[in-house]
Design a protein around this motif. Sequence first.
Motif, PDB file in Angstrom:
ATOM      1  N   GLN A 206      12.461   6.198   1.736  1.00 20.01           N
ATOM      2  CA  GLN A 206      11.512   5.101   1.990  1.00 20.01           C
ATOM      3  C   GLN A 206      10.070   5.592   1.897  1.00 20.01           C
ATOM      4  OE1 GLN A 206      12.979   3.912   5.858  1.00 20.01           O
ATOM      5  NE2 GLN A 206      14.142   2.193   5.012  1.00 20.01           N
ATOM      6  N   LEU A 207       9.811   6.795   2.407  1.00 17.34           N
ATOM      7  CA  LEU A 207       8.453   7.350   2.382  1.00 17.34           C
ATOM      8  C   LEU A 207       7.968   7.611   0.956  1.00 17.34           C
ATOM      9  CD1 LEU A 207       8.516   9.796   5.419  1.00 17.34           C
ATOM     10  CD2 LEU A 207       6.797   8.030   5.023  1.00 17.34           C
ATOM     11  N   THR A 208       8.823   8.185   0.114  1.00 16.55           N
ATOM     12  CA  THR A 208       8.407   8.473  -1.268  1.00 16.55           C
ATOM     13  C   THR A 208       8.149   7.183  -2.037  1.00 16.55           C
ATOM     14  OG1 THR A 208      10.739   8.684  -1.885  1.00 16.55           O
ATOM     15  CG2 THR A 208       9.539  10.718  -1.434  1.00 16.55           C
ATOM     16  N   THR A 209       8.975   6.162  -1.800  1.00 11.24           N
ATOM     17  CA  THR A 209       8.773   4.873  -2.470  1.00 11.24           C
ATOM     18  C   THR A 209       7.444   4.252  -2.054  1.00 11.24           C
ATOM     19  OG1 THR A 209      11.149   4.447  -2.625  1.00 11.24           O
ATOM     20  CG2 THR A 209       9.693   2.543  -2.791  1.00 11.24           C
ATOM     21  N   VAL A 210       7.179   4.247  -0.752  1.00  5.71           N
ATOM     22  CA  VAL A 210       5.922   3.675  -0.246  1.00  5.71           C
ATOM     23  C   VAL A 210       4.724   4.454  -0.779  1.00  5.71           C
ATOM     24  CG1 VAL A 210       4.534   3.321   1.840  1.00  5.71           C
ATOM     25  CG2 VAL A 210       6.923   2.663   1.826  1.00  5.71           C
TER      26      VAL A 210
ATOM     27  N   ASN B 258      -8.791  -8.683  -3.370  1.00  2.00           N
ATOM     28  CA  ASN B 258      -8.512  -8.861  -1.938  1.00  2.00           C
ATOM     29  C   ASN B 258      -7.014  -8.790  -1.664  1.00  2.00           C
ATOM     30  OD1 ASN B 258     -11.199  -9.140  -1.157  1.00  2.00           O
ATOM     31  ND2 ASN B 258     -11.220 -11.320  -1.624  1.00  2.00           N
ATOM     32  N   THR B 259      -6.210  -9.352  -2.578  1.00  2.00           N
ATOM     33  CA  THR B 259      -4.751  -9.295  -2.418  1.00  2.00           C
ATOM     34  C   THR B 259      -4.265  -7.851  -2.485  1.00  2.00           C
ATOM     35  OG1 THR B 259      -4.498 -11.483  -3.434  1.00  2.00           O
ATOM     36  CG2 THR B 259      -2.551 -10.069  -3.361  1.00  2.00           C
ATOM     37  N   VAL B 260      -4.771  -7.103  -3.490  1.00  2.00           N
ATOM     38  CA  VAL B 260      -4.386  -5.697  -3.640  1.00  2.00           C
ATOM     39  C   VAL B 260      -4.811  -4.884  -2.417  1.00  2.00           C
ATOM     40  CG1 VAL B 260      -4.855  -3.591  -4.966  1.00  2.00           C
ATOM     41  CG2 VAL B 260      -4.365  -5.732  -6.162  1.00  2.00           C
ATOM     42  N   LYS B 261      -6.007  -5.184  -1.905  1.00  2.00           N
ATOM     43  CA  LYS B 261      -6.535  -4.458  -0.741  1.00  2.00           C
ATOM     44  C   LYS B 261      -5.654  -4.697   0.490  1.00  2.00           C
ATOM     45  CE  LYS B 261     -11.027  -3.482   1.334  1.00  2.00           C
ATOM     46  NZ  LYS B 261     -12.437  -3.922   1.433  1.00  2.00           N
ATOM     47  N   LYS B 262      -5.211  -5.950   0.673  1.00  2.00           N
ATOM     48  CA  LYS B 262      -4.345  -6.272   1.810  1.00  2.00           C
ATOM     49  C   LYS B 262      -2.988  -5.568   1.666  1.00  2.00           C
ATOM     50  CE  LYS B 262      -6.374 -10.809   2.843  1.00  2.00           C
ATOM     51  NZ  LYS B 262      -6.156 -12.284   2.782  1.00  2.00           N
ATOM     52  N   LYS B 263      -2.444  -5.609   0.437  1.00  2.00           N
ATOM     53  CA  LYS B 263      -1.164  -4.933   0.200  1.00  2.00           C
ATOM     54  C   LYS B 263      -1.287  -3.444   0.458  1.00  2.00           C
ATOM     55  CE  LYS B 263       0.795  -8.098  -3.261  1.00  2.00           C
ATOM     56  NZ  LYS B 263       1.212  -8.225  -4.684  1.00  2.00           N
ATOM     57  N   LEU B 264      -2.403  -2.850   0.010  1.00  2.00           N
ATOM     58  CA  LEU B 264      -2.629  -1.412   0.192  1.00  2.00           C
ATOM     59  C   LEU B 264      -2.705  -1.067   1.670  1.00  2.00           C
ATOM     60  CD1 LEU B 264      -3.186   1.326  -1.097  1.00  2.00           C
ATOM     61  CD2 LEU B 264      -5.591   0.708  -1.245  1.00  2.00           C
ATOM     62  N   LYS B 265      -3.423  -1.888   2.437  1.00  2.00           N
ATOM     63  CA  LYS B 265      -3.547  -1.654   3.878  1.00  2.00           C
ATOM     64  C   LYS B 265      -2.187  -1.742   4.555  1.00  2.00           C
ATOM     65  CE  LYS B 265      -6.099  -3.235   7.968  1.00  2.00           C
ATOM     66  NZ  LYS B 265      -7.067  -4.224   8.496  1.00  2.00           N
ATOM     67  N   ALA B 266      -1.382  -2.738   4.134  1.00  2.00           N
ATOM     68  CA  ALA B 266      -0.051  -2.908   4.721  1.00  2.00           C
ATOM     69  C   ALA B 266       0.854  -1.724   4.391  1.00  2.00           C
ATOM     70  CB  ALA B 266       0.573  -4.204   4.209  1.00  2.00           C
ATOM     71  N   LYS B 267       0.753  -1.228   3.147  1.00  2.00           N
ATOM     72  CA  LYS B 267       1.586  -0.096   2.737  1.00  2.00           C
ATOM     73  C   LYS B 267       1.190   1.183   3.475  1.00  2.00           C
ATOM     74  CE  LYS B 267       4.409  -2.023  -0.139  1.00  2.00           C
ATOM     75  NZ  LYS B 267       5.860  -2.035   0.117  1.00  2.00           N
ATOM     76  N   VAL B 268      -0.108   1.384   3.686  1.00  2.00           N
ATOM     77  CA  VAL B 268      -0.577   2.562   4.431  1.00  2.00           C
ATOM     78  C   VAL B 268      -0.058   2.509   5.867  1.00  2.00           C
ATOM     79  CG1 VAL B 268      -2.619   3.695   5.383  1.00  2.00           C
ATOM     80  CG2 VAL B 268      -2.618   2.950   2.996  1.00  2.00           C
ATOM     81  N   THR B 269      -0.102   1.304   6.474  1.00  2.00           N
ATOM     82  CA  THR B 269       0.429   1.128   7.832  1.00  2.00           C
ATOM     83  C   THR B 269       1.929   1.393   7.858  1.00  2.00           C
ATOM     84  OG1 THR B 269      -1.263  -0.548   8.306  1.00  2.00           O
ATOM     85  CG2 THR B 269       0.666  -0.501   9.743  1.00  2.00           C
ATOM     86  N   GLU B 270       2.633   0.900   6.833  1.00  2.00           N
ATOM     87  CA  GLU B 270       4.074   1.108   6.747  1.00  2.00           C
ATOM     88  C   GLU B 270       4.408   2.586   6.651  1.00  2.00           C
ATOM     89  OE1 GLU B 270       7.875  -0.104   3.853  1.00  2.00           O
ATOM     90  OE2 GLU B 270       5.892  -0.970   3.499  1.00  2.00           O
ATOM     91  N   ARG B 271       3.605   3.333   5.862  1.00  2.00           N
ATOM     92  CA  ARG B 271       3.856   4.766   5.732  1.00  2.00           C
ATOM     93  C   ARG B 271       3.651   5.487   7.061  1.00  2.00           C
ATOM     94  NH1 ARG B 271       0.857   8.267   1.127  1.00  2.00           N
ATOM     95  NH2 ARG B 271      -0.979   7.668   2.325  1.00  2.00           N
ATOM     96  N   LYS B 272       2.616   5.091   7.824  1.00  2.00           N
ATOM     97  CA  LYS B 272       2.368   5.706   9.129  1.00  2.00           C
ATOM     98  C   LYS B 272       3.547   5.445  10.068  1.00  2.00           C
ATOM     99  CE  LYS B 272      -2.699   5.461   8.981  1.00  2.00           C
ATOM    100  NZ  LYS B 272      -3.905   4.822   9.563  1.00  2.00           N
ATOM    101  N   GLU B 273       4.050   4.209  10.062  1.00  2.00           N
ATOM    102  CA  GLU B 273       5.171   3.859  10.939  1.00  2.00           C
ATOM    103  C   GLU B 273       6.425   4.649  10.564  1.00  2.00           C
ATOM    104  OE1 GLU B 273       5.386  -0.326  10.368  1.00  2.00           O
ATOM    105  OE2 GLU B 273       3.746  -0.777  11.768  1.00  2.00           O
ATOM    106  N   LEU B 274       6.650   4.815   9.252  1.00  2.00           N
ATOM    107  CA  LEU B 274       7.816   5.593   8.807  1.00  2.00           C
ATOM    108  C   LEU B 274       7.701   7.051   9.220  1.00  2.00           C
ATOM    109  CD1 LEU B 274       8.331   4.068   5.238  1.00  2.00           C
ATOM    110  CD2 LEU B 274       9.953   3.943   7.139  1.00  2.00           C
TER     111      LEU B 274
END
Length: 449
Positions: free
Chosen positions: A407-411, A370-386
């Motif tokens: 920033q995009l390549t790191t995410v 569940n922790t990994v899933k939340k982090k993954l969702k947050a990172k996907v959102t971050e990539r969209k915003e970038l």
Amino acid sequence: MAIYHMQAKVVSRGSGRSAVAASAYMSCSRMYNDYDGIQHDYTRKQGLIYQEVMLPPMAPSKWNDREQLWNAVEENEKTKDSRLAREFVVALPVELDKDSNISLLQDFIKKNFVNMGMCADFAIHDTDGHNPHAHILLTVRPLNENGTWQYKTEKEYLCIKDGQEKSFTASEFKTAQKQGWEKQYHYKVGKKKEYLTSSVAQEKGYERIDKHPKSSRYGRQNPISEQWNSDEQLCIWRANWADAVNKMLARNQINATIDHRSFADQGITEQPTIHEGYIAQNMEKKGMIADRCEINRQIRADNKMLRELKANVAKLAEAVEKSVPIIAETLEAIRSHMIFTQYHLLHNEMQKEVIHDWMNHFNPILNIYNTVKKKLKAKVTERKELNVKKEKTSILNPIQHIKLNQQLTTVTEEIEELKSRKEQLIFQAECSTDKDMTNLSKKYDQMNN
């Protein structure tokens, strides 16, 4: 305990990744990408145990520097959706020490990838001391004997002769043309466009409207690349990894094995044992009895009994054909015992799921998942915003563009790492999909209530 896990991925520009970034991320190093001008710095990333580059004999020695290797790959790939590298993520046996796992990987990579002509860049990670795994990055384009890159695909011209259509590469067409084969071009026929040979079009006075001859959509794949990309080869690599791990475990006198096949594919009807974990195993070593180890001992005993009964049934069934009444009665008695044993196994399965030990086993897996899933969702959102921010940034501000690309390549690399971790947790929970994990979580909550 040793588990089987091998995940195959493709690093491509089309998915927003670069080979240089992927290599820098897994090796926790600093690398500059000549293709897009981005500096990738992951020297602060934790968990690196070992890293190495392995090359086939024909590769230039300077490619032992991974930055030069992957920049050479990036330079040779011209399109915006090019496939740059193949990546494998494999779980390493926790029973083996660091040197044994390094030796295992080196031997496997050399025999299965380097000897086939691939350049291999690999790294071993273990962030918490209980999840050793390796990332293997491989070149996808074959090399010539002089160390230059071969083609991935070659253009195929669809030619006509006596009404029959056949494909030829540029070198093949030189011979085919002498045999009467002709290329086809686009001609304007009234209000329509049609592919015709030059000889036919000249007879009817049609006008050519395109200089490019008719060709197959994807071209002809390099036979070496075709083998590397085939499902059959992937199955061979998966089986070879299981064999390599099992040989190393046996060499170290460790009583454990892994199998790349599912229980269904293996034809196993016995009840699988549960994951014991290092805490339970340490308790046993100290002379204490761990619940999950005790359950596994019972499961193994019942499975042994079931195997013996099945063997007896097979022998007696053969004798029954000779119409010996007493043997038939014995067979029926054993069949009844087998039904009871299977019921007992089913009871064990139910008992395994309702006792406190079952919950202790799956609770940490579900929490991490569940922790990994939340982090993954947050990172996907971050990539969209970038990406949105990048689209809104003026081309007259190149410094900001470079910063956003970094920033995009790191995410993107963080997303790939989280995806791999999530898939490994799904496998560890004896599930196949996210839906299975959701059902497992619901089952856990019901039992907890």
